[in-house]
Motif scaffolding. Structure first.
Motif, PDB file in Angstrom:
ATOM      1  N   ASP A 353      14.439   9.229   5.376  1.00  0.00           N
ATOM      2  CA  ASP A 353      14.235   7.807   5.623  1.00  0.00           C
ATOM      3  C   ASP A 353      13.041   7.278   4.830  1.00  0.00           C
ATOM      4  O   ASP A 353      13.091   6.175   4.265  1.00  0.00           O
ATOM      5  CB  ASP A 353      14.014   7.558   7.116  1.00  0.00           C
ATOM      6  N   ALA A 354      11.940   8.048   4.795  1.00  0.00           N
ATOM      7  CA  ALA A 354      10.752   7.611   4.055  1.00  0.00           C
ATOM      8  C   ALA A 354      11.039   7.515   2.566  1.00  0.00           C
ATOM      9  O   ALA A 354      10.610   6.561   1.895  1.00  0.00           O
ATOM     10  CB  ALA A 354       9.596   8.578   4.323  1.00  0.00           C
ATOM     11  N   GLU A 355      11.761   8.500   2.027  1.00  0.00           N
ATOM     12  CA  GLU A 355      12.110   8.466   0.601  1.00  0.00           C
ATOM     13  C   GLU A 355      13.038   7.290   0.303  1.00  0.00           C
ATOM     14  O   GLU A 355      12.918   6.643  -0.752  1.00  0.00           O
ATOM     15  CB  GLU A 355      12.776   9.788   0.217  1.00  0.00           C
ATOM     16  N   THR A 356      13.927   6.991   1.243  1.00  0.00           N
ATOM     17  CA  THR A 356      14.860   5.871   1.040  1.00  0.00           C
ATOM     18  C   THR A 356      14.122   4.543   0.995  1.00  0.00           C
ATOM     19  O   THR A 356      14.449   3.668   0.185  1.00  0.00           O
ATOM     20  CB  THR A 356      15.913   5.857   2.164  1.00  0.00           C
ATOM     21  N   ARG A 357      13.108   4.372   1.862  1.00  0.00           N
ATOM     22  CA  ARG A 357      12.326   3.136   1.844  1.00  0.00           C
ATOM     23  C   ARG A 357      11.616   2.958   0.503  1.00  0.00           C
ATOM     24  O   ARG A 357      11.581   1.849  -0.052  1.00  0.00           O
ATOM     25  CB  ARG A 357      11.325   3.137   2.998  1.00  0.00           C
ATOM     26  N   VAL A 358      11.060   4.018  -0.029  1.00  0.00           N
ATOM     27  CA  VAL A 358      10.390   3.944  -1.330  1.00  0.00           C
ATOM     28  C   VAL A 358      11.415   3.664  -2.433  1.00  0.00           C
ATOM     29  O   VAL A 358      11.180   2.829  -3.321  1.00  0.00           O
ATOM     30  CB  VAL A 358       9.611   5.247  -1.612  1.00  0.00           C
ATOM     31  N   ALA A 359      12.565   4.342  -2.384  1.00  0.00           N
ATOM     32  CA  ALA A 359      13.596   4.131  -3.403  1.00  0.00           C
ATOM     33  C   ALA A 359      14.081   2.688  -3.406  1.00  0.00           C
ATOM     34  O   ALA A 359      14.315   2.089  -4.462  1.00  0.00           O
ATOM     35  CB  ALA A 359      14.762   5.090  -3.163  1.00  0.00           C
ATOM     36  N   ALA A 360      14.225   2.122  -2.205  1.00  0.00           N
ATOM     37  CA  ALA A 360      14.709   0.737  -2.113  1.00  0.00           C
ATOM     38  C   ALA A 360      13.744  -0.213  -2.800  1.00  0.00           C
ATOM     39  O   ALA A 360      14.166  -1.138  -3.527  1.00  0.00           O
ATOM     40  CB  ALA A 360      14.898   0.344  -0.654  1.00  0.00           C
ATOM     41  N   LEU A 361      12.449  -0.023  -2.616  1.00  0.00           N
ATOM     42  CA  LEU A 361      11.479  -0.924  -3.232  1.00  0.00           C
ATOM     43  C   LEU A 361      11.357  -0.670  -4.724  1.00  0.00           C
ATOM     44  O   LEU A 361      11.127  -1.606  -5.500  1.00  0.00           O
ATOM     45  CB  LEU A 361      10.121  -0.771  -2.541  1.00  0.00           C
ATOM     46  N   ILE A 362      11.534   0.572  -5.154  1.00  0.00           N
ATOM     47  CA  ILE A 362      11.597   0.831  -6.604  1.00  0.00           C
ATOM     48  C   ILE A 362      12.779   0.075  -7.198  1.00  0.00           C
ATOM     49  O   ILE A 362      12.691  -0.505  -8.287  1.00  0.00           O
ATOM     50  CB  ILE A 362      11.712   2.347  -6.875  1.00  0.00           C
ATOM     51  N   GLY A 363      13.872   0.039  -6.447  1.00  0.00           N
ATOM     52  CA  GLY A 363      15.059  -0.666  -6.929  1.00  0.00           C
ATOM     53  C   GLY A 363      14.858  -2.155  -7.089  1.00  0.00           C
ATOM     54  O   GLY A 363      15.556  -2.814  -7.864  1.00  0.00           O
ATOM     55  N   THR A 364      13.882  -2.745  -6.372  1.00  0.00           N
ATOM     56  CA  THR A 364      13.604  -4.175  -6.512  1.00  0.00           C
ATOM     57  C   THR A 364      12.678  -4.479  -7.686  1.00  0.00           C
ATOM     58  O   THR A 364      12.431  -5.658  -7.982  1.00  0.00           O
ATOM     59  CB  THR A 364      12.946  -4.737  -5.230  1.00  0.00           C
ATOM     60  N   GLY A 365      12.133  -3.414  -8.333  1.00  0.00           N
ATOM     61  CA  GLY A 365      11.233  -3.629  -9.466  1.00  0.00           C
ATOM     62  C   GLY A 365       9.768  -3.537  -9.118  1.00  0.00           C
ATOM     63  O   GLY A 365       8.916  -3.772  -9.983  1.00  0.00           O
ATOM     64  N   MET A 366       9.434  -3.226  -7.859  1.00  0.00           N
ATOM     65  CA  MET A 366       8.033  -3.105  -7.481  1.00  0.00           C
ATOM     66  C   MET A 366       7.447  -1.810  -8.053  1.00  0.00           C
ATOM     67  O   MET A 366       8.132  -0.787  -8.140  1.00  0.00           O
ATOM     68  CB  MET A 366       7.895  -3.108  -5.949  1.00  0.00           C
ATOM     69  N   ASN A 367       6.167  -1.840  -8.446  1.00  0.00           N
ATOM     70  CA  ASN A 367       5.508  -0.618  -8.915  1.00  0.00           C
ATOM     71  C   ASN A 367       4.931   0.142  -7.717  1.00  0.00           C
ATOM     72  O   ASN A 367       4.927  -0.355  -6.590  1.00  0.00           O
ATOM     73  CB  ASN A 367       4.436  -0.938  -9.959  1.00  0.00           C
ATOM     74  N   LEU A 368       4.400   1.360  -7.969  1.00  0.00           N
ATOM     75  CA  LEU A 368       3.980   2.215  -6.864  1.00  0.00           C
ATOM     76  C   LEU A 368       2.827   1.618  -6.057  1.00  0.00           C
ATOM     77  O   LEU A 368       2.855   1.690  -4.814  1.00  0.00           O
ATOM     78  CB  LEU A 368       3.628   3.610  -7.408  1.00  0.00           C
ATOM     79  N   PRO A 369       1.785   1.025  -6.675  1.00  0.00           N
ATOM     80  CA  PRO A 369       0.732   0.411  -5.854  1.00  0.00           C
ATOM     81  C   PRO A 369       1.253  -0.724  -4.963  1.00  0.00           C
ATOM     82  O   PRO A 369       0.806  -0.875  -3.817  1.00  0.00           O
ATOM     83  CB  PRO A 369      -0.264  -0.107  -6.900  1.00  0.00           C
ATOM     84  N   GLU A 370       2.185  -1.532  -5.491  1.00  0.00           N
ATOM     85  CA  GLU A 370       2.756  -2.611  -4.681  1.00  0.00           C
ATOM     86  C   GLU A 370       3.552  -2.048  -3.511  1.00  0.00           C
ATOM     87  O   GLU A 370       3.523  -2.600  -2.398  1.00  0.00           O
ATOM     88  CB  GLU A 370       3.654  -3.499  -5.551  1.00  0.00           C
ATOM     89  N   ILE A 371       4.269  -0.949  -3.765  1.00  0.00           N
ATOM     90  CA  ILE A 371       5.039  -0.313  -2.693  1.00  0.00           C
ATOM     91  C   ILE A 371       4.107   0.216  -1.617  1.00  0.00           C
ATOM     92  O   ILE A 371       4.367   0.080  -0.410  1.00  0.00           O
ATOM     93  CB  ILE A 371       5.925   0.804  -3.269  1.00  0.00           C
ATOM     94  N   ALA A 372       3.009   0.827  -2.036  1.00  0.00           N
ATOM     95  CA  ALA A 372       2.048   1.362  -1.067  1.00  0.00           C
ATOM     96  C   ALA A 372       1.496   0.250  -0.183  1.00  0.00           C
ATOM     97  O   ALA A 372       1.361   0.414   1.033  1.00  0.00           O
ATOM     98  CB  ALA A 372       0.911   2.070  -1.812  1.00  0.00           C
ATOM     99  N   HIS A 385       6.799  10.711  -2.390  1.00  0.00           N
ATOM    100  CA  HIS A 385       8.170  10.305  -2.036  1.00  0.00           C
ATOM    101  C   HIS A 385       8.970   9.974  -3.294  1.00  0.00           C
ATOM    102  O   HIS A 385      10.155  10.345  -3.398  1.00  0.00           O
ATOM    103  CB  HIS A 385       8.138   9.106  -1.104  1.00  0.00           C
ATOM    104  N   ALA A 386       8.351   9.275  -4.245  1.00  0.00           N
ATOM    105  CA  ALA A 386       9.068   8.899  -5.465  1.00  0.00           C
ATOM    106  C   ALA A 386       9.469  10.146  -6.255  1.00  0.00           C
ATOM    107  O   ALA A 386      10.603  10.236  -6.777  1.00  0.00           O
ATOM    108  CB  ALA A 386       8.200   7.980  -6.317  1.00  0.00           C
ATOM    109  N   GLY A 387       8.545  11.125  -6.375  1.00  0.00           N
ATOM    110  CA  GLY A 387       8.876  12.350  -7.099  1.00  0.00           C
ATOM    111  C   GLY A 387      10.042  13.085  -6.486  1.00  0.00           C
ATOM    112  O   GLY A 387      10.906  13.616  -7.201  1.00  0.00           O
ATOM    113  N   ARG A 388      10.083  13.120  -5.142  1.00  0.00           N
ATOM    114  CA  ARG A 388      11.207  13.795  -4.485  1.00  0.00           C
ATOM    115  C   ARG A 388      12.515  13.038  -4.711  1.00  0.00           C
ATOM    116  O   ARG A 388      13.577  13.647  -4.857  1.00  0.00           O
ATOM    117  CB  ARG A 388      10.912  13.928  -2.998  1.00  0.00           C
TER     118      ARG A 388
END
Length: 430
Positions: A353-372, A385-388
């Motif tokens: 679930d945690a990896e999916t939340r990060v993947a979803a925001l990567i899919g919107t174009g957000m960078n890692l600091p914005e996701i955090a 999470h992104a690496g996994r």
């Protein structure tokens, strides 16, 4: 100004129901309302209530029965937009000129103070001699042989901040019998009031209010219909869900609920865009900002909003008081859509679930600091999470993961057709 002599009236020919006459070089059709008895006129009035296209002919019959030269049903909306005029033996070009330039004439201002159901004789309320030296009289009245006016206000029109009702126009010769004409109009007044109200009700039925609801329910993203006064008329289920989140956009709690935005700059752009769309829907030519982004206090990607003015309905005359749908607003939540695609990815590659939340925001174009920041977790946790996600999905970068998510089809969840009042915002204002 010296009044020109009225052109002679010449009878040309007639059939069973109409007489063809000429005033100067203008040929008009004169219905035999003067030969119809009271029952016939009332029957014609209620026929027009059911079949709105018959109002012009019925008004001609009323004009003749009362002893006038012309007449109309008129509604002058506040500010002019939404005004209409149904003519009975009046010049179309002068009707247009009247609505454009002369709705604030002395007769109209005087008639604002007349209560619905009362009959007003115009020249008894104004300085008639001064009016006869005005541009209004020269442009509108004199060419149509109008010397005086009778006015019967109608409550459903007169109580909306504007002025509306039945107006009959008398020539100089007919003005000698203005009291008798007013008495005849008074006899018709309760039937006219009921018939006009019946026209409103039949128009609402013909508009099939369930059809717009079914149409916007078929839109998978949030959809909102706005009425002619800028209030929310209908919502689909997706819009109800989005507005309940109150993340950037919400429904104002006022007498007429309207869309509003939390961030002031966005709120101003939204209000201006809706105002421009309403102007276009009413036929005005104005610059239009049809798409805008709605910023979200949560830090999630903004909503994308498309605003579309709607063409008037086929029964547009009565719509001026019905305030039907004028603008369609389509709201796309890119984060929610990408989240559904990421959930598909979760099932395919076994993401947590945690990896999916990060993947979803990567899919919107957000960078890692914005996701955090959006998720309220540390940058290192996001990187983990992104690496996994990269490893399980077989990609090597955020861009590749975003492309993969975007390529995943999703089955849109269609909301069931609402029953009763579910799925609808506040009902139309009366």
């Amino acid at each position: 100004m010296t009044l020109a002599a009225s052109p002679p009236l010449r009878h040309l020919c007639s059939d069973r129901n109409k007489a063809f006459v000429a005033i100067g070089e203008t040929i008009i059709v004169k219905t035999r309302g003067a030969d119809m008895d009271h029952v016939d006129i009332i029957d014609a009035v209620y026929q027009a209530a059911v079949h709105s296209e018959q109002w012009p002919d019925t008004l001609c019959s009323i004009v003749d029965y009362v002893g006038a030269v012309a007449g109309n049903i008129v509604y002058q909306a506040p500010g002019g937009r939404g005004s209409f005029l149904i003519p009975g033996r009046m010049r179309e070009d002068l009707n247009t000129l009247y609505l454009q330039n002369y709705t604030g004439n002395p007769y109209a201002r005087a008639f604002e103070k007349v209560r619905p159901g009362e009959i007003a004789i115009g020249n008894s309320l104004i300085d008639a001699e001064a009016v006869r030296h005005s541009a209004f009289y020269a442009d509108i009245c004199e060419p149509q042989n109008i010397f005086n006016q009778l006015f019967l206000p109608h409550a459903s029109l007169h109580e909306r901040g504007g002025i509306g009702g039945v107006a009959l126009f008398l020539s100089r010769q007919q003005d000698e019998h203005a009291a008798e004409a007013a008495a005849r109009l008074k006899l018709l007044s309760p039937h006219m009031a009921r018939a006009i109200d019946l026209s409103f009700q039949i128009n609402k039925i013909n508009r099939a209010p369930e059809l717009p609801q079914r149409l916007i329910d078929a839109i998978p993203d949030a959809a909102v219909l706005i009425d002619g006064r800028g209030a929310v008329l209908l919502l689909n289920a997706a819009a109800e869900t989005l507005l309940r989140q109150a993340d950037g956009i919400f429904l104002s709690r006022s007498e007429r609920p309207a869309l509003a935005a939390h961030i002031s700059e966005t709120a101003t752009r939204l209000a201006n865009a809706i105002r421009q769309a309403l102007l276009i829907a009413h036929g005005e030519d104005t610059p239009f900002e049809g798409a805008l982004a709605i910023s979200r206090p949560s830090g999630l990607p903004p909503y994308l909003m498309m605003i579309t003015p709607l063409a008037p309905t086929a029964i547009s005359t009565w719509d001026a008081t019905d305030s039907g749908a004028r603008v369609l607003i389509h709201i796309v939540d890119t984060e929610a859509k990408t989240r559904r695609q990421a959930q598909q990815l979760q099932h395919i590659f076994g993401l947590t679930d945690a990896e999916t939340r990060v993947a979803a925001l990567i899919g919107t174009g957000m960078n890692l600091p914005e996701i955090a920041l959006a998720l309220g977790i540390s940058s290192n946790t996001v990187k983990t999470h992104a690496g996994r996600c990269f490893g399980k999905a077989g990609v090597r970068s955020q861009a590749a993961l975003a492309r993969l998510i975007a390529s995943i089809p999703i089955a849109e969840k269609r909301a069931p057709t609402p029953t009763g009042s579910h799925g609808r915002s506040s009902p139309r204002a009366p």
